[in-house]
Design a protein around this motif. Structure first.
Motif, PDB file in Angstrom:
ATOM      1  N   ASP A 120       0.835  -1.192   0.000  1.00 52.78           N
ATOM      2  CA  ASP A 120       0.000   0.000   0.000  1.00 52.78           C
ATOM      3  C   ASP A 120       0.874   1.247   0.000  1.00 52.78           C
ATOM      4  OD1 ASP A 120      -2.195   1.705   0.195  1.00 52.78           O
ATOM      5  OD2 ASP A 120      -2.245   1.588   2.397  1.00 52.78           O
ATOM      6  N   MET A 121       0.835   2.018  -1.091  1.00 57.62           N
ATOM      7  CA  MET A 121       1.479   3.326  -1.125  1.00 57.62           C
ATOM      8  C   MET A 121       0.596   4.298  -0.355  1.00 57.62           C
ATOM      9  SD  MET A 121       3.255   4.471  -4.672  1.00 57.62           S
ATOM     10  CE  MET A 121       4.939   4.011  -5.071  1.00 57.62           C
ATOM     11  N   MET A 122       1.080   4.768   0.777  1.00 53.47           N
ATOM     12  CA  MET A 122       0.266   5.639   1.622  1.00 53.47           C
ATOM     13  C   MET A 122       1.069   6.876   2.001  1.00 53.47           C
ATOM     14  SD  MET A 122       2.142   4.786   4.420  1.00 53.47           S
ATOM     15  CE  MET A 122       1.205   5.568   5.734  1.00 53.47           C
ATOM     16  N   GLN A 123       0.428   7.801   2.715  1.00 55.61           N
ATOM     17  CA  GLN A 123       1.049   9.073   3.030  1.00 55.61           C
ATOM     18  C   GLN A 123       1.171   9.266   4.542  1.00 55.61           C
ATOM     19  OE1 GLN A 123       2.515  11.129   0.927  1.00 55.61           O
ATOM     20  NE2 GLN A 123       1.926   9.896  -0.844  1.00 55.61           N
ATOM     21  N   TYR A 124       2.252   9.877   4.943  1.00 56.02           N
ATOM     22  CA  TYR A 124       2.611  10.056   6.345  1.00 56.02           C
ATOM     23  C   TYR A 124       1.509  10.685   7.200  1.00 56.02           C
ATOM     24  CZ  TYR A 124       5.219  11.850  10.397  1.00 56.02           C
ATOM     25  OH  TYR A 124       5.640  12.161  11.661  1.00 56.02           O
ATOM     26  N   PRO A 125       0.829  11.750   6.757  1.00 56.84           N
ATOM     27  CA  PRO A 125      -0.152  12.374   7.659  1.00 56.84           C
ATOM     28  C   PRO A 125      -1.264  11.435   8.113  1.00 56.84           C
ATOM     29  CG  PRO A 125       0.367  13.847   5.837  1.00 56.84           C
ATOM     30  CD  PRO A 125       0.974  12.515   5.503  1.00 56.84           C
TER      31      PRO A 125
END
Length: 437
Positions: A120-125
């Motif tokens: 899963d490519m996800m984002q830090y926030p």
């Protein structure tokens, strides 16, 4: 026999190399396969009667963006440049709760189609929300922390190199091995159009230090690829090679606009290409030279990508599209042969993500298995079940899914999850997002 023992009886075990099946039983103890053959049930052992269903390793979705399940159908008809701006605008507006439900919806849709392992490519926030969803679903996820430091458009996430490495360190220290080992982490810079050499090299150094995979998009859009060539003087694949980013722990999503020399460099490096044909076709990215890659020995896996672009989490539907696309574009009906297709969906993806005990049905391996109901009039033909499933079936034929020996789907229904409640909640979430936007 211990309480944690399970026997799957009367299954037809898929043999990908010969594209046939063999009738057998499978014993699982402590989440791993311990015996394969004709076996008698042990005392107090849990028995699952497969009733002659096709048995194979569970699928591995090597490249996806799970939260995009909330955006399915909202960006149809857009090219990649316009699509990217609209997708990021929506994603950056999400609350933690919305991100959680979008990720959970993607995971449970994958499970319904026999996927037990995801990148899963996800984002830090939103990392807390993503991890909460992974834990709720109880599925295996490599969470790839995205990073960019070059403004590809007005919505590009922007970080300094130091901040990107600090974020990767935080995610690794907090979540690697979480949820009983089902969660792992890596880094997933979005790709050279939006990443500098310094950022990519710093994150690659981090993965080498910790033995992690390095996951990025490669040559997905023609215009974006030409922009990289103007900036570096090389094609996007050759640029990654010259920057020292390609090796056996590198995963390259899409990989469309590549020259012949770049295919050779990828093969030499032993990096893995994650093929995402439905996205490539739907937003008119182009057709990757997968058949030529296979001929050169490039390692190949499969990904459903995000539903904002692919509208799809069915690995069989994805692979069906992928193999037919290669046959028609090459004019070779032998392109992307069926045994390779099945390995791309299973073992190859597992190896790319760093699992050497997953993706094949073998003694000692993790018991991530699916049972496929072939009792449909459209799938008649006992001697050609594997071909029929690939070319005439869909993921809706998946009847039973086990994750490390635990039954999570049975009779095409979730065993321990309320799908109707999740669907109702996600409908509310989607209405709320688009009313706000």
């Amino acid at each position: 026999m211990a309480d944690n023992s399970r026997l799957i009886r009367n299954c037809r075990l898929a043999r990908f190399d010969s594209m046939d099946t063999v009738d057998t039983d499978i014993r699982i103890v402590d989440g791993r396969i311990t015996e394969i053959g004709r076996l008698a049930p042990a005392e107090e052992e849990s028995v699952l009667d497969a009733q002659g269903m096709l048995c194979m390793p569970a699928f591995v979705d090597t490249h996806t963006h799970l939260v995009q399940s909330l955006q399915k159908g909202r960006m149809d008809g857009l090219c990649i440049t316009d699509w990217l701006v609209k997708m990021l605008t929506t994603e950056q507006s999400l609350t933690q709760e919305e991100y959680y439900y979008g990720t959970l919806l993607g995971l449970m849709q994958g499970l319904r189609f026999g996927v037990t392992t995801f990148h899963d490519m996800m984002q830090y926030p939103w990392m807390e929300a993503a991890v909460q969803a992974y834990e709720t679903a109880g599925l295996r996820v490599v969470m790839g922390l995205g990073a960019t430091d070059v403004a590809e458009n007005e919505k590009t996430y922007m970080l300094t190199v130091d901040d990107a490495v600090k974020q990767a360190e935080e995610v690794y220290s907090r979540f690697y091995g979480a949820n009983g080992g089902l969660i792992r982490t890596d880094v997933a810079p979005l790709g050279l159009p939006a990443c500098s050499k310094e950022l990519m090299q710093a994150l690659k150094a981090f993965t080498r230090e910790h033995g992690l995979t390095f996951h990025t998009h490669l040559a997905e859009g023609r215009m974006e690829t030409e922009r990289v060539r103007a900036r570096t003087g090389w094609g996007e694949g050759e640029t990654l090679y010259r920057y020292g980013l390609l090796d056996e722990k590198t995963i390259l999503a899409h990989s469309i606009w590549l020259e012949e020399r770049e295919l050779d460099l990828i093969a030499e490096s032993q990096a893995t290409v994650a093929h995402c044909p439905c996205t490539n076709m739907k937003i008119s990215d182009g057709i990757p030279p997968i058949d030529r890659m296979a001929a050169k020995g490039v390692r190949l896996a499969m990904g459903c990508d995000g539903e904002a672009s692919s509208s799809n989490r069915d690995m069989i539907r994805e692979m069906h599209a992928g193999t037919l696309l290669q046959k028609v574009v090459t004019g070779r009906p032998q392109a992307l042969p069926e045994p390779l297709c099945y390995r791309m969906m299973t073992e190859n993806g597992a190896r790319a993500l760093g699992f050497d005990d997953l993706g094949s049905v073998a003694v000692g391996n993790r018991a991530d298995l699916i049972l496929v109901d072939m009792g449909d009039i459209s799938l008649v033909g006992e001697q050609t079940q594997l071909s029929n499933f690939l070319y005439a079936g869909t993921g809706f034929q998946v009847d039973t899914v086990l994750v490390e020996g635990v039954v999570r789907l049975r009779n095409k229904q979730f065993v321990d999850f309320d799908a109707q409640a999740l669907m109702a909640k996600c409908e509310q979430v989607i209405w709320g997002i688009y009313a706000r936007l």
